[in-house]
Enzyme design. Structure first.
Site, mmCIF file in Angstrom:
data_model
loop_
_atom_site.group_PDB
_atom_site.id
_atom_site.type_symbol
_atom_site.label_atom_id
_atom_site.label_comp_id
_atom_site.label_asym_id
_atom_site.label_seq_id
_atom_site.Cartn_x
_atom_site.Cartn_y
_atom_site.Cartn_z
ATOM 1 C CD GLU A 89 100.241 54.594 14.479
ATOM 2 O OE1 GLU A 89 99.667 53.994 15.420
ATOM 3 O OE2 GLU A 89 100.132 54.247 13.309
ATOM 4 C CB CYS A 140 101.590 54.392 23.059
ATOM 5 S SG CYS A 140 102.464 53.472 21.781
#
Length: 476
Positions: free
Chosen positions: A221, A255
């Site tokens: 991720e 993110c």
């Protein structure tokens, strides 16, 4: 011992901790539903009974982290995902019946979701609780043992979580490790049955290389530059509110935060005015505002300042939105900073920003905006603000990204029934919800032969029967 102290940097103890989890996994290869539900219940108790301490620890690590944002971005989505997994776990665990070709009937096919064994989770600093507990929920639901490596940038949270895990879980079920980069490198070299890493794309390369030595499957991720694309007939006020909310949540240290905005050149000034107004309404003051979070540490604060200085020196226009004109020099707070006419080779347009800085890039026609996105590494998220159904579908089909929000930003991440994951440079694999259960399971195909099987006709010595049968099979 299942918990290592925060100061521990000696990787020699890692194999022993990993081996203890492996032994426990081997002794209980398929935990029954009741066991897994018990683990999820224990995790809920850990969160509910210690949420104030967890909020305080995260605030301590940041120096100032909005308690509302910690509840909204870490505690709530963890509980939401946990409760969803608990409700659906019986169905997830049930073997799935699969079809059997007419040529092999009356055999039976099924798929059995089986625990992988021991899962490793590497947690970043920006959401230290949610990005530890989210994967943990999926791994426990799938019946695995878990080792978690916390970030050295959030030592208070890491130490507290280690203590709480030791209190609420069996010592050979979940293990929390704290330490610096050397420990992290040793962690990723362990022979896990699956490794999930959340962090930068640059470090993701190293993690994948380390895992390759044991052929450990990985879920990465990562991040990247997630665009917010504003079409000409968008609701500009709504778009500005959403972009500001997504960008300034956790001071941009997310993110999936909008990393840059694409807007038609004719609409640029209108959007800039609305971004300014939205930021002013949301954060009329900054310095002592408990809703506005710090940059995590001085190193990252200075990085952002250096990137702004580079862009300014290259001719970019810098507009800071500081409604009360406060002196923020003695803090690690950075106001929303709009960057106009930024050269493409500046760090602000090459690297993931991870802070409240927002470059604004103009386009002349919509296809040009799509081409701009497609010419760059595939982002973790794409945010489209538009009301034209045809253009929305065109964008969905002609761009590739980890996830998409239409007329919103960021919120796709906390939809517990949507998979979350990147693509290309922004990551690989998915978790959250059912996809998380699948990621941490081996879907074992099972073919069960019937006593009435005709498979004997296809075995040697090959004669007229198999030749006749093959003619039928090949003809369809």
């Amino acid at each position: 011992m299942n918990v290592m102290p925060m100061q521990q940097e000696n990787a020699l103890s890692l194999p022993d901790a990993h081996a203890a989890l492996c032994r426990a996994a081997a002794a209980e290869r398929f935990p029954v539903l009741a066991r897994r539900l018990g683990w999820l219940n224990a995790l809920e108790q850990l969160i509910q009974q210690n949420h104030a301490a967890l909020i305080a620890a995260i605030n301590s690590d940041f120096g100032q982290r909005s308690s509302v944002e910690t509840r909204l971005g870490e505690l709530f989505p963890s509980l939401e995902e946990l409760r969803s997994a608990r409700r659906q776990l019986r169905r997830w665990m049930k073997p799935q019946r699969r079809g059997v070709s007419i040529w092999f009937r009356p055999a039976r096919n099924r798929v059995l979701p089986q625990p992988l064994g021991v899962v490793g989770i590497v947690v970043p600093w920006n959401y230290p609780l949610f990005l530890a507990l989210g994967p943990l929920i999926g791994a426990l639901a799938a019946g695995n043992r878990v080792m978690i490596k916390m970030s050295e940038f959030t030592p208070a949270t890491g130490q507290l979580l280690a203590e709480l895990v030791a209190r609420y879980f069996e010592p050979d079920l979940v293990c929390v490790i704290n330490g610096g980069p050397e420990l992290a490198q040793a962690f990723t070299r362990l022979p896990f049955d699956h490794l999930l890493f959340t962090g930068s794309t640059a470090v993701g390369h190293h993690v994948m290389r380390a895992a390759a030595d044991h052929l450990t499957p990985v879920t990465l991720e990562l991040g990247g530059k997630s665009p917010a694309l504003v079409a000409r007939d968008a609701d500009f006020a709504r778009a500005a509110e959403s972009i500001v909310a997504g960008k300034l949540f956790n001071a941009g240290q997310t993110c999936v935060a909008p990393d840059y905005v694409l807007v038609n050149a004719k609409d640029r000034d209108r959007l800039l005015a609305m971004l300014d107004a939205a930021a002013t309404r949301a954060y009329p003051t900054l310095a002592n505002n408990p809703d506005y979070s710090n940059i995590i540490n001085q190193r990252h604060y200075q990085r952002l300042q250096d990137w702004l200085a580079e862009a300014r020196a290259a001719g970019a226009e810098i507009r800071q939105i500081n409604p009360a004109a406060e002196d923020l020099s003695g803090t690690r707070k950075l106001p929303l900073t709009l960057v106009l006419n930024c050269p493409a080779d500046c760090a602000l347009l090459r690297e993931e920003i991870f802070g409240p800085i927002l470059p604004v890039v103009c386009y002349d026609h919509f296809d040009q905006a799509l081409a701009y996105i497609n010419a760059r590494p595939r982002p973790l998220a794409l945010y489209l603000f538009d009301n034209d159904p045809l253009r929305i579908e065109k964008t969905l089909h002609q761009t590739i990204s980890g996830g998409v929000c239409i007329n919103e930003s960021v919120l796709h991440v906390i939809q517990h029934d949507l998979p979350f994951g990147g693509v290309g440079a922004s990551g690989m694999g998915h978790y959250h919800g059912y996809e998380g259960f699948l990621t941490f399971s081996k879907l074992k195909p099972v073919f069960e032969q019937s006593r009435w099987s005709g498979s004997w006709m296809t075995r040697p010595p090959y004669g007229r029967t198999v030749q006749w049968l093959l003619r039928l099979m090949m003809r369809g």
